[in-house]
Motif scaffolding. Structure first.
Motif, short mmCIF file in Angstrom:
data_model
loop_
_atom_site.label_atom_id
_atom_site.label_comp_id
_atom_site.label_asym_id
_atom_site.label_seq_id
_atom_site.Cartn_x
_atom_site.Cartn_y
_atom_site.Cartn_z
N ARG A 202 0.84 -1.20 0.00
CA ARG A 202 0.00 0.00 0.00
C ARG A 202 0.87 1.25 0.00
O ARG A 202 0.53 2.26 -0.63
CB ARG A 202 -0.93 -0.01 1.21
CG ARG A 202 -2.04 -1.05 1.14
CD ARG A 202 -3.13 -0.75 2.16
NE ARG A 202 -4.19 -1.75 2.07
CZ ARG A 202 -4.34 -2.78 2.91
NH1 ARG A 202 -3.48 -2.92 3.91
NH2 ARG A 202 -5.31 -3.64 2.76
N GLU A 203 1.97 1.18 0.69
CA GLU A 203 2.89 2.33 0.73
C GLU A 203 3.43 2.62 -0.66
O GLU A 203 3.57 3.80 -1.05
CB GLU A 203 4.04 2.04 1.69
CG GLU A 203 4.99 3.21 1.93
CD GLU A 203 4.34 4.35 2.69
OE1 GLU A 203 4.80 5.49 2.53
OE2 GLU A 203 3.37 4.09 3.44
N TYR A 204 3.67 1.58 -1.43
CA TYR A 204 4.20 1.78 -2.78
C TYR A 204 3.18 2.51 -3.66
O TYR A 204 3.55 3.31 -4.51
CB TYR A 204 4.56 0.43 -3.40
CG TYR A 204 4.93 0.57 -4.86
CD1 TYR A 204 6.16 1.12 -5.23
CD2 TYR A 204 4.03 0.22 -5.86
CE1 TYR A 204 6.48 1.29 -6.57
CE2 TYR A 204 4.35 0.38 -7.20
CZ TYR A 204 5.59 0.92 -7.55
OH TYR A 204 5.89 1.09 -8.86
N PHE A 205 1.88 2.23 -3.44
CA PHE A 205 0.86 2.80 -4.31
C PHE A 205 0.37 4.17 -3.83
O PHE A 205 -0.57 4.71 -4.40
CB PHE A 205 -0.33 1.84 -4.43
CG PHE A 205 -0.10 0.71 -5.39
CD1 PHE A 205 -0.33 0.88 -6.74
CD2 PHE A 205 0.36 -0.51 -4.94
CE1 PHE A 205 -0.12 -0.15 -7.63
CE2 PHE A 205 0.57 -1.56 -5.83
CZ PHE A 205 0.34 -1.38 -7.17
N VAL A 206 0.93 4.69 -2.75
CA VAL A 206 0.55 6.03 -2.29
C VAL A 206 0.82 7.03 -3.42
O VAL A 206 1.89 7.06 -4.01
CB VAL A 206 1.35 6.41 -1.03
CG1 VAL A 206 1.15 7.89 -0.71
CG2 VAL A 206 0.90 5.57 0.16
N GLY A 207 -0.18 7.82 -3.72
CA GLY A 207 -0.04 8.79 -4.80
C GLY A 207 -0.58 8.31 -6.12
O GLY A 207 -0.69 9.10 -7.07
#
Length: 530
Positions: free
Chosen positions: A338-343
């Motif tokens: 989920r952190e990778y897909f932030v933004g």
């Protein structure tokens, strides 16, 4: 469907009424109607809505007859009604007993999305009973025509403020919907939530339940010993968080049928999964379940609750591993993913379902972006699950497409891995093609021979060259690249070129010529499946 405030305004007794405030609340669901004439908002706090709990989804009739000249009390009552979950107020006798509607009431209604409806002004002959009969008749007709308890419960709770979105609130809506008392217990029959129907018999039900020595069998029913002329139904359920629970219903009058009980159990499970964890990972799991089971109405209700634009989700990415603890490992990786897909623009849903990692999103702007993102996902997952495979399903237009893609992946991945053994990344096109090849293999000898006929000439070649295998690797694995094919076969590029030249001679056309390539490609794939 569930009856909304806006629909009630079309009833004969209300079609001359005017909405003067709280227009954003017109889509709220109405479960009942009541009359309230109170001058003291403290009465609402202490007696009608104890402990600030939800007791509403009603629309309320009043004439402010005991506070016609006391605007502060009118305002306090509106605020308390809204806090208790009521959806709106129908005001009678404006210009008769109540001089006028103070603008402050309208401003407060707009602030709270609490619908303020005024009956025709100056008419003293209006009767509460006409509106009550019309509204309740509309609600009962809707319930008789609607087969979905789940959708009605979701519709009711999704319109409430977040502080009222709890398991207890959902069970109250459920209780009103099926006209039954609801007891949710742990595995030892300790009561977790109790909602009675009608309200006000909590003490009798609680005492009677504590005195019970035995209960109906799971899925069965028995005469309820402490509520006259009623039966008790028992359903055992397991929430996705692992909790084992017992759901007991007490209903007088007409008995439940199996379909209605199934709906009640589904609604309860969803409520526990969502509001028992306060919109956590278990909650989003319900939305994923609705998408994959092709339940668009339930999906849209849940999407409203989670503020997800489902219409913008046209991609489903699936990662699968055969390791025994794959589900737990995928679950542990969710925060990092989920952190990778932030933004990432647009809605995005990520969940572990059926032991597989699923990611739903809008279509990336470019193919390069999609490849970069999928490589990053694989790079995060592969160190933990070395055998992981990844599939990108694009161009999905609706829940039916999503369900077909998910089932197709689940049922045909093994064949795709046999056809493309060197791959870790697959597309929905690869999966569909693998399914077509399997149907050929299962379709009988005539269909199989017809499919394989394009490669018959090279299989009859007398030279000691594995031409069919070279062609298969060239088309299926080597992306029609001589260099890549030579690397996969561990032979010199000139050898590959010689073999392709020989294959073209035997076939009568170049191995990469369209449209002949289509049949040649499929023949090589079917050959591998065999």
């Amino acid at each position: 469907m569930s009856v909304t405030v806006e629909q009630l305004l079309k009833l004969p007794s209300l079609n001359r009424a005017k909405v003067i405030g709280g227009h954003r609340g017109l889509s709220k669901v109405v479960s009942s109607i009541s009359v309230l004439e109170s001058t003291d908002p403290g009465v609402l706090v202490d007696e009608v809505f104890p402990q600030g709990e939800f007791f509403g989804s009603e629309i309320v009739i009043t004439g402010f007859l005991n506070s016609v000249d006391n605007v502060p009390l009118q305002l306090a009552n509106i605020r308390r009604l809204a806090q208790g979950g009521e959806v709106g107020l129908i005001i009678f006798y404006v210009g008769v007993y109540l001089p006028r509607i103070d603008p402050r009431l309208i401003a407060l209604a707009d602030e709270l999305d609490f619908v303020l409806i005024v009956m025709p002004e100056g008419e003293a002959t209006l009767r509460y009973g006409e509106v009550i009969n019309d509204v309740m008749g509309c609600i009962y007709r809707d319930r008789a025509e609607s087969s979905s308890v789940v959708l009605d419960v979701l519709a009711g709770i999704s319109a409430l403020p977040k502080r009222l979105q709890t398991v207890n609130t959902a069970l109250k809506i459920l209780s009103d919907r099926v006209s039954a008392s609801v007891l949710l217990c742990d595995a030892s029959f300790h009561v977790l939530n109790l909602v009675t129907w009608p309200r006000g018999i909590e003490g009798d039900v609680s005492a009677g339940f504590r005195a019970m020595q035995s209960f109906p069998p799971p899925g069965g029913s028995a005469v309820c010993p402490f509520v006259p002329d009623s039966r008790m139904y028992r359903m055992s359920l397991a929430a996705d968080g692992g909790q084992q629970m017992e759901l007991l219903l007490i209903k007088a009058g007409l008995p439940f049928d199996a379909a209605a009980l199934g709906q009640v159990m589904d609604a309860t499970r969803i409520c526990i999964n969502i509001w028992g964890r306060r919109h956590g990972e278990i909650a989003i799991h319900e939305l994923v379940r609705a998408i994959l089971q092709d339940e668009p109405l339930k999906m849209h209700r849940l999407a409203e609750i989670f503020h997800v634009d489902v219409a913008s989700l046209h991609e489903m990415w699936i990662a699968q591993s055969h390791q025994e603890d794959a589900k737990e490992r995928f679950q542990a990786l969710l925060p990092a993913l989920r952190e990778y897909f932030v933004g990432f623009p647009g809605s995005l849903i990520m969940d572990v379902y059926g032991g597989r990692l699923l990611i739903f999103m809008g279509t990336p702007q470019t193919q390069q972006e999609a490849e970069r993102m999928s490589v990053s996902v694989m790079g995060t997952v592969a160190p933990q699950l070395p055998d992981v495979v990844f599939c990108r399903c694009s161009g999905l237009q609706n829940t039916a497409d999503v369900r077909e893609a998910y089932l197709g992946f689940r049922e045909n991945l093994a064949d795709a891995m046999r056809i493309y053994p060197a791959r870790r990344f697959y597309t929905w096109g690869d999966i569909r093609f693998s399914r077509e090849c399997r149907l050929v293999v299962q379709g009988g000898e005539a269909a199989l021979n017809a499919c394989l006929s394009p490669i018959v000439p090279i299989q009859k070649d007398s030279e000691e060259l594995d031409l069919a295998e070279t062609l298969s690797i060239y088309l299926l694995d080597g992306e029609r690249s001589v260099t890549l094919t030579s690397n996969l076969l561990h032979i010199h590029k000139n050898t590959v070129k010689y073999r392709l030249h020989r294959i073209s001679g035997l076939l009568g056309y170049r191995a990469d010529k369209m449209p002949e390539l289509l049949d040649l490609y499929k023949a090589c794939a079917v050959r591998r499946l065999m």
